[in-house]
Scaffold this active site. Structure first.
Site, mmCIF file in Angstrom:
data_model
loop_
_atom_site.group_PDB
_atom_site.id
_atom_site.type_symbol
_atom_site.label_atom_id
_atom_site.label_comp_id
_atom_site.label_asym_id
_atom_site.label_seq_id
_atom_site.Cartn_x
_atom_site.Cartn_y
_atom_site.Cartn_z
ATOM 1 N N SER A 1 -10.288 2.701 2.238
ATOM 2 C CA SER A 1 -9.216 3.090 1.306
ATOM 3 C C SER A 1 -8.276 1.935 0.990
ATOM 4 O O SER A 1 -7.305 2.103 0.240
ATOM 5 C CB SER A 1 -8.389 4.242 1.914
ATOM 6 O OG SER A 1 -9.245 5.289 2.286
ATOM 7 N N ASP B 1 -14.560 -18.277 1.110
ATOM 8 C CA ASP B 1 -14.332 -19.729 1.136
ATOM 9 C C ASP B 1 -15.368 -20.444 0.258
ATOM 10 O O ASP B 1 -15.054 -21.413 -0.432
ATOM 11 C CB ASP B 1 -14.401 -20.240 2.583
ATOM 12 C CG ASP B 1 -13.419 -19.509 3.481
ATOM 13 O OD1 ASP B 1 -12.280 -19.274 3.033
ATOM 14 O OD2 ASP B 1 -13.793 -19.135 4.604
ATOM 15 N N HIS C 1 -12.675 -19.403 9.478
ATOM 16 C CA HIS C 1 -12.006 -18.846 8.301
ATOM 17 C C HIS C 1 -10.489 -18.821 8.488
ATOM 18 O O HIS C 1 -9.886 -17.768 8.630
ATOM 19 C CB HIS C 1 -12.537 -17.442 7.972
ATOM 20 C CG HIS C 1 -11.820 -16.827 6.802
ATOM 21 N ND1 HIS C 1 -11.939 -17.312 5.516
ATOM 22 C CD2 HIS C 1 -10.931 -15.807 6.725
ATOM 23 C CE1 HIS C 1 -11.162 -16.612 4.702
ATOM 24 N NE2 HIS C 1 -10.539 -15.693 5.415
HETATM 25 N N1 LIG Z 1 -12.638 -12.524 5.663
HETATM 26 C C1 LIG Z 1 -11.916 -12.798 4.604
HETATM 27 O O1 LIG Z 1 -12.240 -13.726 3.871
HETATM 28 C C2 LIG Z 1 -10.755 -11.930 4.217
HETATM 29 C C3 LIG Z 1 -10.244 -11.996 2.915
HETATM 30 C C4 LIG Z 1 -9.192 -11.172 2.575
HETATM 31 C C5 LIG Z 1 -8.642 -10.317 3.527
HETATM 32 N N2 LIG Z 1 -9.154 -10.266 4.779
HETATM 33 C C6 LIG Z 1 -8.630 -9.345 5.788
HETATM 34 O O2 LIG Z 1 -9.123 -8.039 5.530
HETATM 35 C C7 LIG Z 1 -8.244 -7.073 6.115
HETATM 36 C C8 LIG Z 1 -7.926 -5.954 5.144
HETATM 37 O O3 LIG Z 1 -7.196 -6.444 4.051
HETATM 38 P P1 LIG Z 1 -6.694 -5.444 2.885
HETATM 39 O O4 LIG Z 1 -5.983 -6.268 1.914
HETATM 40 O O5 LIG Z 1 -7.808 -4.577 2.448
HETATM 41 O O6 LIG Z 1 -5.642 -4.559 3.716
HETATM 42 P P2 LIG Z 1 -5.117 -3.084 3.352
HETATM 43 O O7 LIG Z 1 -3.937 -2.817 4.224
HETATM 44 O O8 LIG Z 1 -4.944 -2.943 1.893
HETATM 45 O O9 LIG Z 1 -6.314 -2.155 3.792
HETATM 46 C C9 LIG Z 1 -6.721 -2.031 5.122
HETATM 47 C C10 LIG Z 1 -7.269 -0.625 5.306
HETATM 48 O O10 LIG Z 1 -7.690 -0.512 6.671
HETATM 49 C C11 LIG Z 1 -7.367 0.816 7.073
HETATM 50 N N3 LIG Z 1 -7.333 0.907 8.524
HETATM 51 C C12 LIG Z 1 -6.360 0.547 9.386
HETATM 52 N N4 LIG Z 1 -6.708 0.875 10.651
HETATM 53 C C13 LIG Z 1 -7.940 1.429 10.580
HETATM 54 C C14 LIG Z 1 -8.836 1.978 11.544
HETATM 55 N N5 LIG Z 1 -8.528 2.000 12.840
HETATM 56 N N6 LIG Z 1 -9.997 2.495 11.104
HETATM 57 C C15 LIG Z 1 -10.330 2.479 9.789
HETATM 58 N N7 LIG Z 1 -9.513 1.983 8.844
HETATM 59 C C16 LIG Z 1 -8.346 1.465 9.227
HETATM 60 C C17 LIG Z 1 -6.012 1.097 6.421
HETATM 61 O O11 LIG Z 1 -5.723 2.472 6.390
HETATM 62 C C18 LIG Z 1 -6.240 0.494 5.047
HETATM 63 O O12 LIG Z 1 -6.746 1.428 4.138
HETATM 64 C C19 LIG Z 1 -7.020 -7.867 6.565
HETATM 65 O O13 LIG Z 1 -7.107 -8.114 7.946
HETATM 66 C C20 LIG Z 1 -7.140 -9.171 5.797
HETATM 67 O O14 LIG Z 1 -6.482 -10.237 6.440
HETATM 68 C C21 LIG Z 1 -10.197 -11.061 5.132
HETATM 69 O O1 LIG Z 2 -5.400 -15.328 3.439
HETATM 70 C C1 LIG Z 2 -5.558 -14.235 3.978
HETATM 71 O O2 LIG Z 2 -4.808 -13.818 4.858
HETATM 72 C C2 LIG Z 2 -6.681 -13.353 3.507
HETATM 73 C C3 LIG Z 2 -8.008 -14.007 3.516
HETATM 74 O O3 LIG Z 2 -8.371 -14.490 4.767
HETATM 75 C C4 LIG Z 2 -8.160 -15.057 2.467
HETATM 76 O O4 LIG Z 2 -8.715 -16.127 2.739
HETATM 77 O O5 LIG Z 2 -7.769 -14.809 1.307
#
Ligand SMILES: NC(=O)c1ccc[n+]([C@@H]2O[C@H](COP(=O)([O-])OP(=O)(O)OC[C@H]3O[C@@H](n4cnc5c(N)ncnc54)[C@H](O)[C@@H]3O)[C@@H](O)[C@H]2O)c1
Ligand SMILES: O=C(O)C[C@H](O)C(=O)O
Length: 338
Positions: free
Chosen positions: A10, A162, A190
């Site tokens: 979500s 990346d 990352h």
């Molecule tokens: N790997 C990457 O390159 C990368 C890139 C962007 C973001 N991210 C990471 O991805 C994650 C999510 O980012 P976002 O912008 O979607 O955040 P967000 O807050 O918009 O969405 C996160 C979702 O996770 C849900 N959630 C929380 N606890 C949970 C649980 N125990 N079980 C199931 N769902 C749960 C929340 O309800 C929410 O809907 C963050 O940690 C962010 O840093 C990683």
């Molecule tokens: O920068 C962040 O915290 C989110 C994600 O890892 C990104 O690279 O955009």
């Protein structure tokens, strides 16, 4: 038949990622799980006429630890039969935060979700997006080891954003807009200096003027901060991440279905994959993002591209290793010393 599951469906990433999965011709069944709003997201997506059958499962109200009976049943229903589990669950950064600042909340979220994977879909490929990836992937590995179901060939830290950024930002120099034609390996981890784009290994080769290289590398390493700053408190990259996460998931599924020659950089447990041992020895770390060749059973082999890096890039790799060591240890100890 391919069943994909999105945990954290979500959220900012979860919703567009679920949309891309719903319209993919490679996915037959899609299950969504979150602690909020999943029935609504699933109902909305279910009106799209694409082939994937869709279900949404939500945790019991007030339960963020997955310990209540209803939540456990929801996880079980979502995960049973999964081939691919994509995890973008967890909190994102706000300006002024590093990815490591997310550890305290996200470590427990990822641990509990991977515990559920170990019980209900131990053979699935698990794609971890939740930050800090440099630590959440070691956490996932330790959880799976503890449960006796760790298959290093099927655990992936998603570092594709990346790669996507490197492909995109280099266009300012190359003038080439068609990124499908460009391959730029990005290795390491990352976060910030652990992200190392290897522009010297770009295919086709790109001539980057010396006075532009530092800025280009820096932009790839800190591209996440650029988005966090622009969103000004409303989160981090979501749409580009959904694109990147889906692109990686598609590669995993295509290889699962028998397509050959698929290579993607991803953060893996090196000692557990073919070709990884020598990279682990050379770097001194067990987890590292390197290009891997994918097959029906996950990683077929890790490709040791590091010796081909030029001297400038080798220095960046040394810096990346320093940062990674601490991140990896924090993740491992979160599980082993709990
Ligand atoms: N790997 C990457 O390159 C990368 C890139 C962007 C973001 N991210 C990471 O991805 C994650 C999510 O980012 P976002 O912008 O979607 O955040 P967000 O807050 O918009 O969405 C996160 C979702 O996770 C849900 N959630 C929380 N606890 C949970 C649980 N125990 N079980 C199931 N769902 C749960 C929340 O309800 C929410 O809907 C963050 O940690 C962010 O840093 C990683
Ligand atoms: O920068 C962040 O915290 C989110 C994600 O890892 C990104 O690279 O955009």
């Amino acid at each position: 038949m391919v069943k994909a599951v999105v945990l954290g469906a979500s959220g900012g990433i979860g919703q567009p990622l679920s949309l891309l999965c719903k319209i993919s011709t490679l996915i037959d069944e899609l299950s969504l799980f979150d602690v909020v709003n999943t029935p609504g997201v699933a109902a909305d997506l279910s009106h799209i006429s694409s082939k994937a059958k869709i279900d949404g499962y939500v945790a019991e109200k007030g339960d963020f630890k997955g310990e209540k009976e209803g939540t456990e049943q929801a996880k079980k229903a979502a995960l049973t039969g999964a081939d691919v589990v994509i995890i973008p669950a967890g909190v994102p950064r706000k300006p002024g935060m590093t990815r490591d600042d997310l550890f305290n909340i996200n470590a427990g979220i990822v641990r509990d979700l991977v515990v559920a994977c170990s019980k209900y879909c131990p053979n699935a490929s698990i794609l971890v997006i939740s930050n800090p990836v440099n630590s959440t992937v070691p956490i996932a590995a330790e959880v799976l080891k503890k449960a006796g179901v760790f298959n290093p060939k099927k655990l992936f830290g998603v570092t594709t954003l990346d790669v996507v950024r490197a492909e995109t930002f280099v266009q300012d120099i190359s003038g080439e807009r068609n990124t499908d034609k460009v391959v730029i390996p990005v290795v390491g981890g990352h976060s910030g200096a652990t992200i190392v784009p290897l522009f010297s290994q770009a295919k086709p080769s790109i001539n980057i003027p010396a006075d532009k290289l530092d800025a280009l590398v820096n932009r790839v390493q800190f591209g996440g901060d650029e988005v966090v700053k622009a969103k000004d408190g409303a989160g981090s990259a979501t749409l580009s991440m959904a694109y990147a996460g889906f692109r990686f998931a598609e590669s995993i599924i295509k290889a699962m279905k028998g397509e050959k020659g698929i290579v993607e950089p991803t953060f893996v447990y090196l000692p557990g994959v073919a070709g990884g041992e020598e990279i682990a020895k050379a770097t001194g770390v067990d987890f590292f993002s390197v290009p891997v060749e994918l097959g029906p059973e996950g990683v077929e082999k890790a490709i040791n591209i590091l010796p081909s890096a030029n001297d400038y890039e080798k220095k960046l790799i040394d810096e990346a290793i320093k940062g990674l060591k601490t991140n990896i240890t924090s993740g491992v100890e979160f599980v082993t010393k709990a």
